[in-house]
Design a protein around this motif. Structure first.
Motif, PDB file in Angstrom:
ATOM      1  N   SER A 270       0.836  -1.199   0.000  1.00 39.53           N
ATOM      2  CA  SER A 270       0.000   0.000   0.000  1.00 39.53           C
ATOM      3  C   SER A 270       0.873   1.252   0.000  1.00 39.53           C
ATOM      4  N   ASP A 271       0.543   2.208  -0.864  1.00 44.27           N
ATOM      5  CA  ASP A 271       1.344   3.433  -0.935  1.00 44.27           C
ATOM      6  C   ASP A 271       1.071   4.370   0.241  1.00 44.27           C
ATOM      7  N   LYS A 272       0.137   3.986   1.127  1.00 49.71           N
ATOM      8  CA  LYS A 272      -0.140   4.790   2.314  1.00 49.71           C
ATOM      9  C   LYS A 272       0.817   4.470   3.463  1.00 49.71           C
ATOM     10  N   LEU A 273       1.476   3.320   3.378  1.00 51.48           N
ATOM     11  CA  LEU A 273       2.369   2.902   4.456  1.00 51.48           C
ATOM     12  C   LEU A 273       3.643   3.726   4.466  1.00 51.48           C
ATOM     13  N   MET A 274       4.173   3.966   5.640  1.00 53.73           N
ATOM     14  CA  MET A 274       5.440   4.682   5.774  1.00 53.73           C
ATOM     15  C   MET A 274       6.543   3.870   5.113  1.00 53.73           C
ATOM     16  N   GLY A 275       7.390   4.522   4.324  1.00 49.52           N
ATOM     17  CA  GLY A 275       8.453   3.817   3.632  1.00 49.52           C
ATOM     18  C   GLY A 275       8.029   3.308   2.268  1.00 49.52           C
ATOM     19  N   ALA A 276       6.764   3.606   1.872  1.00 48.82           N
ATOM     20  CA  ALA A 276       6.275   3.137   0.573  1.00 48.82           C
ATOM     21  C   ALA A 276       5.554   4.270  -0.155  1.00 48.82           C
ATOM     22  N   GLY A 277       6.225   5.397  -0.258  1.00 52.34           N
ATOM     23  CA  GLY A 277       5.629   6.545  -0.924  1.00 52.34           C
ATOM     24  C   GLY A 277       4.650   7.299  -0.049  1.00 52.34           C
ATOM     25  N   HIS A 278       4.776   7.137   1.253  1.00 50.96           N
ATOM     26  CA  HIS A 278       3.871   7.771   2.221  1.00 50.96           C
ATOM     27  C   HIS A 278       3.957   9.286   2.126  1.00 50.96           C
ATOM     28  N   SER A 279       2.796   9.934   2.044  1.00 47.82           N
ATOM     29  CA  SER A 279       2.756  11.400   2.014  1.00 47.82           C
ATOM     30  C   SER A 279       2.506  11.912   3.426  1.00 47.82           C
ATOM     31  N   SER A 280       2.920  13.135   3.697  1.00 45.24           N
ATOM     32  CA  SER A 280       2.797  13.679   5.051  1.00 45.24           C
ATOM     33  C   SER A 280       1.349  13.812   5.492  1.00 45.24           C
ATOM     34  N   ALA A 281       0.423  13.938   4.531  1.00 46.49           N
ATOM     35  CA  ALA A 281      -0.982  14.104   4.896  1.00 46.49           C
ATOM     36  C   ALA A 281      -1.653  12.773   5.222  1.00 46.49           C
ATOM     37  N   ALA A 282      -1.043  11.668   4.816  1.00 46.87           N
ATOM     38  CA  ALA A 282      -1.621  10.351   5.063  1.00 46.87           C
ATOM     39  C   ALA A 282      -1.431   9.979   6.527  1.00 46.87           C
ATOM     40  N   PRO A 283      -2.311   9.134   7.062  1.00 42.26           N
ATOM     41  CA  PRO A 283      -2.132   8.692   8.450  1.00 42.26           C
ATOM     42  C   PRO A 283      -0.844   7.891   8.601  1.00 42.26           C
ATOM     43  N   VAL A 284      -0.125   8.094   9.701  1.00 49.33           N
ATOM     44  CA  VAL A 284       1.137   7.381   9.890  1.00 49.33           C
ATOM     45  C   VAL A 284       0.915   5.995  10.482  1.00 49.33           C
ATOM     46  N   SER A 285      -0.257   5.753  11.043  1.00 48.99           N
ATOM     47  CA  SER A 285      -0.519   4.479  11.709  1.00 48.99           C
ATOM     48  C   SER A 285      -1.215   3.485  10.787  1.00 48.99           C
ATOM     49  N   PRO A 286      -0.731   2.240  10.757  1.00 55.14           N
ATOM     50  CA  PRO A 286      -1.417   1.226   9.954  1.00 55.14           C
ATOM     51  C   PRO A 286      -2.805   0.908  10.506  1.00 55.14           C
ATOM     52  N   TYR A 287      -3.042   1.195  11.788  1.00 59.27           N
ATOM     53  CA  TYR A 287      -4.357   0.964  12.382  1.00 59.27           C
ATOM     54  C   TYR A 287      -5.378   1.941  11.808  1.00 59.27           C
ATOM     55  N   VAL A 288      -4.966   3.182  11.603  1.00 57.33           N
ATOM     56  CA  VAL A 288      -5.854   4.167  10.976  1.00 57.33           C
ATOM     57  C   VAL A 288      -6.058   3.818   9.510  1.00 57.33           C
ATOM     58  N   ILE A 289      -4.979   3.441   8.825  1.00 53.68           N
ATOM     59  CA  ILE A 289      -5.071   3.068   7.407  1.00 53.68           C
ATOM     60  C   ILE A 289      -6.021   1.901   7.222  1.00 53.68           C
ATOM     61  N   ALA A 290      -5.944   0.918   8.129  1.00 48.12           N
ATOM     62  CA  ALA A 290      -6.759  -0.290   8.025  1.00 48.12           C
ATOM     63  C   ALA A 290      -8.248   0.022   8.041  1.00 48.12           C
ATOM     64  N   VAL A 291      -8.658   1.020   8.791  1.00 46.93           N
ATOM     65  CA  VAL A 291     -10.070   1.370   8.893  1.00 46.93           C
ATOM     66  C   VAL A 291     -10.458   2.389   7.827  1.00 46.93           C
ATOM     67  N   GLU A 292      -9.609   3.390   7.614  1.00 50.70           N
ATOM     68  CA  GLU A 292      -9.926   4.455   6.667  1.00 50.70           C
ATOM     69  C   GLU A 292     -10.023   3.938   5.233  1.00 50.70           C
ATOM     70  N   SER A 293      -9.215   2.950   4.887  1.00 53.42           N
ATOM     71  CA  SER A 293      -9.172   2.444   3.513  1.00 53.42           C
ATOM     72  C   SER A 293     -10.478   1.798   3.077  1.00 53.42           C
ATOM     73  N   TYR A 294     -11.321   1.438   4.016  1.00 57.76           N
ATOM     74  CA  TYR A 294     -12.573   0.761   3.675  1.00 57.76           C
ATOM     75  C   TYR A 294     -13.786   1.681   3.844  1.00 57.76           C
ATOM     76  N   GLY A 295     -13.519   2.995   3.872  1.00 54.64           N
ATOM     77  CA  GLY A 295     -14.601   3.963   3.851  1.00 54.64           C
ATOM     78  C   GLY A 295     -15.307   4.171   5.171  1.00 54.64           C
ATOM     79  N   ILE A 296     -14.708   3.717   6.260  1.00 54.13           N
ATOM     80  CA  ILE A 296     -15.310   3.925   7.577  1.00 54.13           C
ATOM     81  C   ILE A 296     -15.091   5.376   7.997  1.00 54.13           C
ATOM     82  N   LYS A 297     -16.130   6.040   8.420  1.00 50.39           N
ATOM     83  CA  LYS A 297     -16.042   7.442   8.836  1.00 50.39           C
ATOM     84  C   LYS A 297     -15.909   7.550  10.357  1.00 50.39           C
ATOM     85  N   VAL A 298     -15.385   8.653  10.811  1.00 48.85           N
ATOM     86  CA  VAL A 298     -15.267   9.028  12.233  1.00 48.85           C
ATOM     87  C   VAL A 298     -14.278   8.145  12.990  1.00 48.85           C
TER      88      VAL A 298
END
Length: 399
Positions: A270-298
């Motif tokens: 995933s390009d959202k992961l740190m060390g894989a093209g991660h942008s500063s605006a993307a979440p740094v935590s894989p726990y946030v990425i895991a939920v946000e990537s599937y359209g979960i809000k809040v």
């Protein structure tokens, strides 16, 4: 053994104010140290090693640490009166020179962790705001940690109780929600199953496994906080055995199971992961990425907020541990006697002053390449954790 120890050593606890209760110790044993390594550092580990390597590294380190901490708990109860406490075991049971090296390594480790956690906090904030200078947030968090520690052991323990309770509840909720998302009952990704594990469980082979190992060792550091604080506990004969019983829950539920769930939801490439093209605006935590990537809000915002509390919690523990380790070293004659000062509220003020001064490295958070700073500090602390955990295992063989 206890009688021999008492006859040869001055009790630190004679003059200490025992303000840490059993409920504090139990939550510290479960959640103490859960911060940057687990909740943020695993982003890079997942990208380099894949979910299989990451899970195996936690199993290997977790097994070693579980038995080490059980033996460490026995020592904390048996050697309650040893001058220097937790940091004196290596010198007493193996060799003074090894004790000197191990204790200084431990002190330096937590001196490094304090700025690391504050840098991570500033990176976590960027999920919500990129425009404000990172050092403004760092300064606010740094002052908060200093104030908590200057309240004394009771301030540290009470803050850790609530910080760790928030972490535990968040991870329980994440595991349940993650499994629901994986089965397609929530989110917009449909049934996920094990396709992300099938994609590449072991990226970069043995090299990838080694890359995950350092972070796994670092993230499991802090398990010893319940032992380290034994001198300030009201009833260590009760609280430490209680804390040691929940170590298994800490390692194999909050670490291993949560990491497996992250691996199910986040592909290693995933390009959202740190060390894989991660942008500063993307979440740094894989726990946030895991939920946000599937359209979960809040929920991603809630998780990110708890992660912010988590890294502040470890920063709080780092200041507490580093100061008391310097004080312990001076009591053993391994550091300048200038550190051997405690006020009426059981605060090693001079050691805390030094730890706070070193903590000012946190203001490097304003450097444009934050990820590079994060990686260096994390790697230094991870290697330090490996050394002192290995030496602690040597101590336990002498019990």
């Amino acid at each position: 053994i206890v009688n021999d120890t008492e006859s040869q050593s001055r009790s630190i606890k004679d003059t200490s104010k025992k303000s840490i209760k059993t409920r504090h110790v139990a939550l510290i044993a479960i959640g103490g140290g859960m911060g940057t390594g687990l909740l943020v550092g695993n982003s890079k580990s997942l990208a380099f090693g894949g979910p299989g390597s990451l899970a195996i590294s936690y199993i290997v380190v977790g097994i070693m640490l579980f038995f080490t901490m059980l033996a460490g708990g026995e020592l904390a109860v048996a050697y309650q009166t040893v001058t220097g406490g937790y940091n004196a075991y290596c010198a007493k049971l193996v060799d003074p020179s090894l004790g000197f090296a191990t204790s200084w390594n431990y002190a330096i480790n937590w001196l490094i962790v304090l700025p690391l956690e504050l840098v991570t906090a500033s990176m976590t904030i960027k999920f919500w705001n990129e425009s404000i200078n990172s050092d403004i947030f760092v300064a606010v968090f740094f002052v908060l940690i200093i104030v908590i520690n200057f309240v004394g052991a009771e301030g540290y323990a009470e803050a850790e109780f609530w910080f760790n309770l928030a972490k535990v509840l968040m991870l329980f909720g994440f595991i349940i929600l993650g499994l629901i998302i994986d089965t397609g009952r929530a989110g917009n990704g449909g049934y996920v199953g094990g396709r992300n594990w099938e994609l590449m469980s072991f990226a970069n082979g043995f090299k990838g496994f080694c890359a995950t190992l350092i972070n796994s060792i670092f993230s499991l550091g802090g398990t010893e906080f319940a032992i380290l604080s034994s001198a300030s506990q009201k009833n260590p004969r009760k609280s430490i055995p209680t804390a040691m019983k929940v170590i298994f829950l800490r390692i194999f539920v909050f670490y291993l199971v949560s990491i497996i769930v992250v691996g199910l939801l986040v592909p290693y490439n995933s390009d959202k992961l740190m060390g894989a093209g991660h942008s500063s605006a993307a979440p740094v935590s894989p726990y946030v990425i895991a939920v946000e990537s599937y359209g979960i809000k809040v929920v991603p915002h809630v998780i990110n907020a708890v992660i912010l509390l988590a890294v502040l919690s470890v920063g709080n523990s780092a200041l507490f541990s580093s100061a008391r380790t310097l004080y312990s070293l001076s009591e053993q004659g391994m550091a300048p006697q200038w550190f051997n000062y405690v006020d009426r509220r059981d605060r090693p003020l001079r050691a805390m002053l030094v730890s706070t001064t070193v903590g000012c490295l946190c203001f490097i958070a304003a450097y444009e390449n934050q990820e590079s700073v994060f990686t260096w500090l994390l790697s230094l602390s991870g290697l330090s954790c490996l050394l002192y955990t290995s030496d602690a295992a040597d101590d336990m063989q002498c019990v």
